[in-house]
Write a protein that holds these residues in place. Structure first.
Motif, PDB file in Angstrom:
ATOM      1  N   LEU A 271       0.847  -1.191   0.000  1.00 56.22           N
ATOM      2  CA  LEU A 271       0.000   0.000   0.000  1.00 56.22           C
ATOM      3  C   LEU A 271       0.883   1.243   0.000  1.00 56.22           C
ATOM      4  N   ILE A 272       0.600   2.155  -0.919  1.00 57.52           N
ATOM      5  CA  ILE A 272       1.276   3.453  -0.895  1.00 57.52           C
ATOM      6  C   ILE A 272       0.257   4.506  -0.500  1.00 57.52           C
ATOM      7  N   PHE A 273       0.595   5.255   0.547  1.00 61.09           N
ATOM      8  CA  PHE A 273      -0.222   6.407   0.920  1.00 61.09           C
ATOM      9  C   PHE A 273       0.617   7.627   0.548  1.00 61.09           C
ATOM     10  N   ALA A 274       0.292   8.220  -0.597  1.00 60.97           N
ATOM     11  CA  ALA A 274       1.110   9.322  -1.126  1.00 60.97           C
ATOM     12  C   ALA A 274       0.423  10.636  -0.808  1.00 60.97           C
ATOM     13  N   VAL A 275       1.174  11.557  -0.230  1.00 61.42           N
ATOM     14  CA  VAL A 275       0.538  12.811   0.167  1.00 61.42           C
ATOM     15  C   VAL A 275       1.384  14.014  -0.254  1.00 61.42           C
ATOM     16  N   GLY A 276       0.764  14.918  -1.018  1.00 58.84           N
ATOM     17  CA  GLY A 276       1.440  16.147  -1.436  1.00 58.84           C
ATOM     18  C   GLY A 276       2.617  15.901  -2.350  1.00 58.84           C
ATOM     19  N   MET A 277       2.515  14.905  -3.186  1.00 56.03           N
ATOM     20  CA  MET A 277       3.591  14.629  -4.163  1.00 56.03           C
ATOM     21  C   MET A 277       2.926  14.274  -5.487  1.00 56.03           C
ATOM     22  N   ARG A 278       3.731  14.232  -6.580  1.00 57.07           N
ATOM     23  CA  ARG A 278       3.069  14.102  -7.881  1.00 57.07           C
ATOM     24  C   ARG A 278       3.625  12.985  -8.759  1.00 57.07           C
ATOM     25  N   PHE A 279       4.249  11.974  -8.147  1.00 56.30           N
ATOM     26  CA  PHE A 279       4.768  10.828  -8.902  1.00 56.30           C
ATOM     27  C   PHE A 279       5.572  11.272 -10.113  1.00 56.30           C
ATOM     28  N   ASP A 280       6.510  12.167  -9.860  1.00 58.11           N
ATOM     29  CA  ASP A 280       7.394  12.684 -10.897  1.00 58.11           C
ATOM     30  C   ASP A 280       8.247  11.539 -11.465  1.00 58.11           C
ATOM     31  N   ASP A 281       8.677  11.650 -12.708  1.00 59.96           N
ATOM     32  CA  ASP A 281       9.430  10.557 -13.341  1.00 59.96           C
ATOM     33  C   ASP A 281      10.758  10.267 -12.652  1.00 59.96           C
ATOM     34  N   ARG A 282      11.361  11.263 -11.998  1.00 60.75           N
ATOM     35  CA  ARG A 282      12.602  11.008 -11.276  1.00 60.75           C
ATOM     36  C   ARG A 282      12.351  10.212  -9.991  1.00 60.75           C
ATOM     37  N   TYR A 283      11.098  10.197  -9.564  1.00 62.12           N
ATOM     38  CA  TYR A 283      10.772   9.430  -8.366  1.00 62.12           C
ATOM     39  C   TYR A 283      10.321   8.010  -8.717  1.00 62.12           C
ATOM     40  N   THR A 284       9.522   7.862  -9.771  1.00 64.44           N
ATOM     41  CA  THR A 284       8.917   6.555 -10.063  1.00 64.44           C
ATOM     42  C   THR A 284       9.722   5.742 -11.063  1.00 64.44           C
ATOM     43  N   SER A 285      10.614   6.407 -11.823  1.00 62.10           N
ATOM     44  CA  SER A 285      11.217   5.809 -13.012  1.00 62.10           C
ATOM     45  C   SER A 285      10.077   5.406 -13.959  1.00 62.10           C
ATOM     46  N   ALA A 286      10.261   4.327 -14.751  1.00 62.94           N
ATOM     47  CA  ALA A 286       9.236   3.983 -15.749  1.00 62.94           C
ATOM     48  C   ALA A 286       7.898   3.743 -15.060  1.00 62.94           C
ATOM     49  N   ALA A 287       6.874   4.496 -15.442  1.00 61.20           N
ATOM     50  CA  ALA A 287       5.592   4.468 -14.730  1.00 61.20           C
ATOM     51  C   ALA A 287       4.994   3.064 -14.675  1.00 61.20           C
ATOM     52  N   GLY A 288       5.155   2.306 -15.742  1.00 63.82           N
ATOM     53  CA  GLY A 288       4.532   0.985 -15.822  1.00 63.82           C
ATOM     54  C   GLY A 288       5.164  -0.046 -14.902  1.00 63.82           C
ATOM     55  N   THR A 289       6.347   0.265 -14.353  1.00 58.99           N
ATOM     56  CA  THR A 289       7.038  -0.712 -13.506  1.00 58.99           C
ATOM     57  C   THR A 289       6.984  -0.307 -12.038  1.00 58.99           C
ATOM     58  N   PHE A 290       6.330   0.803 -11.736  1.00 57.14           N
ATOM     59  CA  PHE A 290       6.394   1.355 -10.382  1.00 57.14           C
ATOM     60  C   PHE A 290       5.461   0.621  -9.418  1.00 57.14           C
ATOM     61  N   ALA A 291       6.012   0.245  -8.273  1.00 55.24           N
ATOM     62  CA  ALA A 291       5.234  -0.354  -7.175  1.00 55.24           C
ATOM     63  C   ALA A 291       4.205  -1.373  -7.661  1.00 55.24           C
ATOM     64  N   PRO A 292       4.682  -2.480  -8.249  1.00 54.87           N
ATOM     65  CA  PRO A 292       3.756  -3.412  -8.905  1.00 54.87           C
ATOM     66  C   PRO A 292       2.795  -4.100  -7.936  1.00 54.87           C
ATOM     67  N   ASN A 293       3.151  -4.148  -6.639  1.00 56.33           N
ATOM     68  CA  ASN A 293       2.308  -4.886  -5.693  1.00 56.33           C
ATOM     69  C   ASN A 293       1.407  -3.986  -4.871  1.00 56.33           C
ATOM     70  N   ALA A 294       1.451  -2.694  -5.139  1.00 56.65           N
ATOM     71  CA  ALA A 294       0.806  -1.768  -4.211  1.00 56.65           C
ATOM     72  C   ALA A 294      -0.518  -1.223  -4.715  1.00 56.65           C
ATOM     73  N   LYS A 295      -1.454  -1.082  -3.781  1.00 62.55           N
ATOM     74  CA  LYS A 295      -2.600  -0.214  -4.015  1.00 62.55           C
ATOM     75  C   LYS A 295      -2.129   1.198  -3.696  1.00 62.55           C
TER      76      LYS A 295
END
Lengths: 562, 178
Positions: A271-295
């Motif tokens: 589970l990711i509880f993301a607050v006040g951030m915008r999933f920038d590409d420098r944070y997530t890297s390739a969007a399709g591979t990010f946190a594959p197990n998380a809601k």
């Protein structure tokens, strides 16, 4: 009270609580400057308009108030552009005021005429062209409201010269009416209940905190949430200090140069509880591979940030502080020993690779940052530039003071640090302000040493000098066959240069001089420039190559135990 | 569940945007489309039933996720007060075109016949040309154009789509996503 446009502008700024303006005068703002001495506002004369904008931005980030910069028409206005775009990307509240040629000359390619409202349309939250003095007071009122509320950002007001001199009966508007602008600040209770249920049942939860937490002043609520439910916290670069970085649940910055354990946790969490951030590409890297197990639960004040790059399971639109306050009573105390134990074992293994343990006589940049951290006990107001210096600051300075880091995250503007530090130091004389900057970025705005001296701002400037545009050189080494095209720099003797401005300076070429130089700067009550001649081809690790999943990083080489 | 959704199919989608009638608002909107790389097919703007509120109809080539972003980004513009999507099923959509066609006397009767079949109108006649006005959905306008092409089209102007929800519901009373 009958006033001219220039007087009305200053009357409005005073009423908005402005105490400092960063500006450079010029032909199209002469009437405005003519009235300035009559108002209780400190004007800091910079050496380049780009620096005016960065200083206003730095002031805004350091104080939480709206930063104000002022420039003339034409080149004065276009020079602001980089600084406005920087503030836009990092949601920094700013009002930029520019002079414009007289209304009857508009559109004729008059001397120093430029369409600055057209140019800044995509990089401002909103902008105004004032040709009638009757519209000025309301525009200023609206500009401050728009800049400082919702997702904060820069607003530009372009004032034609004849509107500055025309007179009218002055009345400050009581309120603003913007039917198309109503930021949501409270989260939907049903969604918040749902988020609490998700948090209460997750086995491997993780919080990601961004700058929105700092903007909302929600550090305490965030810390309470993490502590109550035992959830580890990773931050973005600009979210650093949203939780004290010495807190055992703090994993520090994640992303391209995040510590391995933080990124492993991102990829393994459920589970990711993301607050006040915008999933920038420098944070997530390739969007399709990010946190594959998380809601993913995403809290942001700006609905447009939700599901922009990353699919979100539960969106909550609202101010971070309100949402966290609404959420806290619904979250249960948990014991997540297995998950936290797993993270701690990753963390221990990371520590074995720490660059600080390298045995060398050279000046390592990490060691410099670590020494600044020790001397200032994590409580300095750090202003980093862009590139390797920025990442070393982020990795080795553990911020304890909320809002202790100011850096250009989104736009990545080299040359940001020194002028932003001038704004920060002007706004927060109670804080010790440090600049961490490379020799490349420093040379982009070093003319502002004159402003430092003129305003007697006690800024400590640590130049991590490797004679390269270091991050570019690192990428060339790793991904472009060591073809160092365009990246080597031959710089001046920075200590001599500082002395020419009347600023104390030192040059440090070996490891043993580092601590003493940092201490000297820390103890002095004036500004100081320290030129650290660091190992020239030192790299930032870990690094996730572009396009790779965030846990597939090139790590620091394993060291022998000390 | 962090994977982006499988791309839903791209199609022509219609948004009705209400905005305060302030200087620069139209360029704010068109600038937004260019900057965010959205593919606009048509954009029309004019007065609405409320004074000082303009109404814009935008046709974009988009899938669900993109359209949601378009709407959210439009809402971020300070002067935009309302964004709603209208569907072909529950709205009327019309476009107006003026077509100047080559029409020497020998061909006038034939052209007149085509115009009548399409329930279009001849609004100007000169020695060797006519101006035809047609109102309808895009496909009707396009088929008239393709039939007139062999006669020789000298000039053409199309307004782009305007749309209105059927029944008592109004664009101001609906919201994107509802």
């Amino acid at each position: 009270m009958r006033l001219n446009g220039a007087q009305i502008l200053w009357e409005c700024l005073v009423r908005e609580g402005v105490d400092t303006v960063f500006g450079i005068t010029g032909g199209a703002v002469l009437p405005i400057y003519h009235e300035l001495p009559n108002y209780p506002i400190r004007h800091i004369t910079m050496r380049h308009e780009q620096a005016c904008a960065h200083a206003a931005d730095g002031y805004a980030r350091a104080t939480g108030k709206v930063g104000v910069c002022l420039a003339t028409s034409g080149p004065g206005a276009t020079n602001l552009v980089t600084g406005i775009a920087t503030a836009m990307m990092d949601s920094s509240p700013m009002v930029a005021i520019t002079g414009q040629v007289a209304t009857n000359a508009l559109g004729t390619d008059a001397f120093q005429e430029v369409d600055i409202t057209g140019i800044t349309m995509p990089i401002t939250k909103h902008n105004y062209l004032i040709t009638d003095v009757a519209d000025l007071a309301l525009a200023v009122r609206e500009a401050f409201h728009i800049a400082s509320t919702g997702h904060p950002g820069p607003v530009l007001i372009d004032i034609a010269k004849d509107a500055q001199t025309a007179e009218i009966e002055f009345e400050y508007p009581d309120y603003v009416s913007l039917p198309g602008y109503k930021p949501h600040t409270r989260g939907n209770p049903r969604q918040i209940k749902q988020a609490a249920d998700m948090i209460n049942t997750a086995q491997r939860p993780l919080i990601i905190a961004g700058r929105g937490v700092l903007v909302a002043g929600a550090q305490q609520e965030l810390c309470e949430l993490a502590t109550k439910a035992h959830i580890p916290v990773s931050t973005t670069l600009l979210g650093k200090s949203a939780i004290p970085e010495t807190h055992p649940l703090c994993l520090g910055m994640g992303g391209m140069h995040g510590e391995a354990f933080a990124n492993y946790a991102l990829q393994q969490c459920d589970l990711i509880f993301a607050v006040g951030m915008r999933f920038d590409d420098r944070y997530t890297s390739a969007a399709g591979t990010f946190a594959p197990n998380a809601k993913i639960v995403h809290v942001d004040i700006d609905p447009a940030e939700i599901a922009k790059r990353i699919r979100v399971d539960l969106p909550i639109v609202g101010d971070a502080k309100n949402v966290l306050r609404q959420l806290l009573p619904l979250v249960e105390e948990r014991d997540l020993a297995d998950w936290l134990g797993q993270i701690d074992s990753w963390r221990a293994e990371t520590r074995d690779r720490d660059a600080l343990w390298q045995e060398t006589d050279e000046v390592l940049p990490q060691y410099v940052v670590f020494n600044i951290w020790e001397a200032t006990r994590g409580e300095a107001l750090m202003v980093s530039d862009v590139g390797q210096n920025q990442m070393w600051e982020a990795q080795y300075y553990r911020h304890v003071r909320p809002g202790g880091l100011i850096s250009s995250g989104g736009l990545g503007t080299m040359g940001f640090a020194l002028p932003a530090a001038i704004g920060a130091a002007a706004g927060r004389p109670d804080c010790q302000v440090w600049v961490v900057v490379g020799d490349g970025g420093f040379q982009m705005t070093l003319q502002e040493l004159a402003t430092v001296m003129q305003e007697r701002l006690p800024i400590k400037i640590a130049i991590l000098n490797n004679g390269f545009l270091g991050m570019v050189r690192q990428w060339q080494e790793m991904f472009f066959q060591k073809n160092y095209s365009g990246s080597p720099l031959l710089g001046p003797d920075f200590a001599k240069l500082a002395e020419a401005y009347g600023i104390a300076a030192a040059t440090i070429e070996s490891k043993e001089g580092v601590a003493a130089a940092v201490k000297a700067a820390y103890d002095s009550d004036g500004p100081m420039v320290i030129d650290f001649r660091i190992e020239r081809e030192h790299n930032v690790f870990p690094i996730v190559p572009v396009g790779h999943p965030i846990d597939q990083m090139i790590r620091r080489p394993k060291q022998t135990q000390p | 569940m962090s994977l982006p959704p499988p791309d839903s199919t791209f199609s022509r989608r219609t948004l009705v945007v209400l905005m305060e009638d302030k200087p620069g608002v139209l360029s704010h909107v068109s600038n937004l489309f260019r900057r965010r790389n959205y593919n606009i097919e048509s954009l029309t703007v004019g007065h609405s039933e409320t004074q000082d509120i303009s109404r814009m109809t935008v046709v974009v080539h988009a899938n669900d996720a993109m359209l949601e972003q378009v709407a959210k980004q439009l809402y971020k513009l300070i002067n935009v007060t309302k964004v709603s999507e209208v569907n072909t099923d529950d709205a009327v959509m019309r476009e107006l075109a003026l077509i100047k066609v080559h029409a020497p006397s020998a061909q006038r009767a034939e052209i007149k016949q085509v115009v009548d079949i399409f329930r279009a109108q001849i609004i100007d006649v000169a020695l060797d040309s006519m101006v035809i006005e047609i109102t309808g959905d895009e496909s009707k306008v396009e088929s008239l154009i393709s039939i007139l092409k062999p006669f020789g089209i000298k000039e053409l102007t199309r307004t782009g789509r305007v749309a209105m929800i059927r029944g008592s519901l109004t664009a101001n009373g609906t919201r994107f996503g509802s």
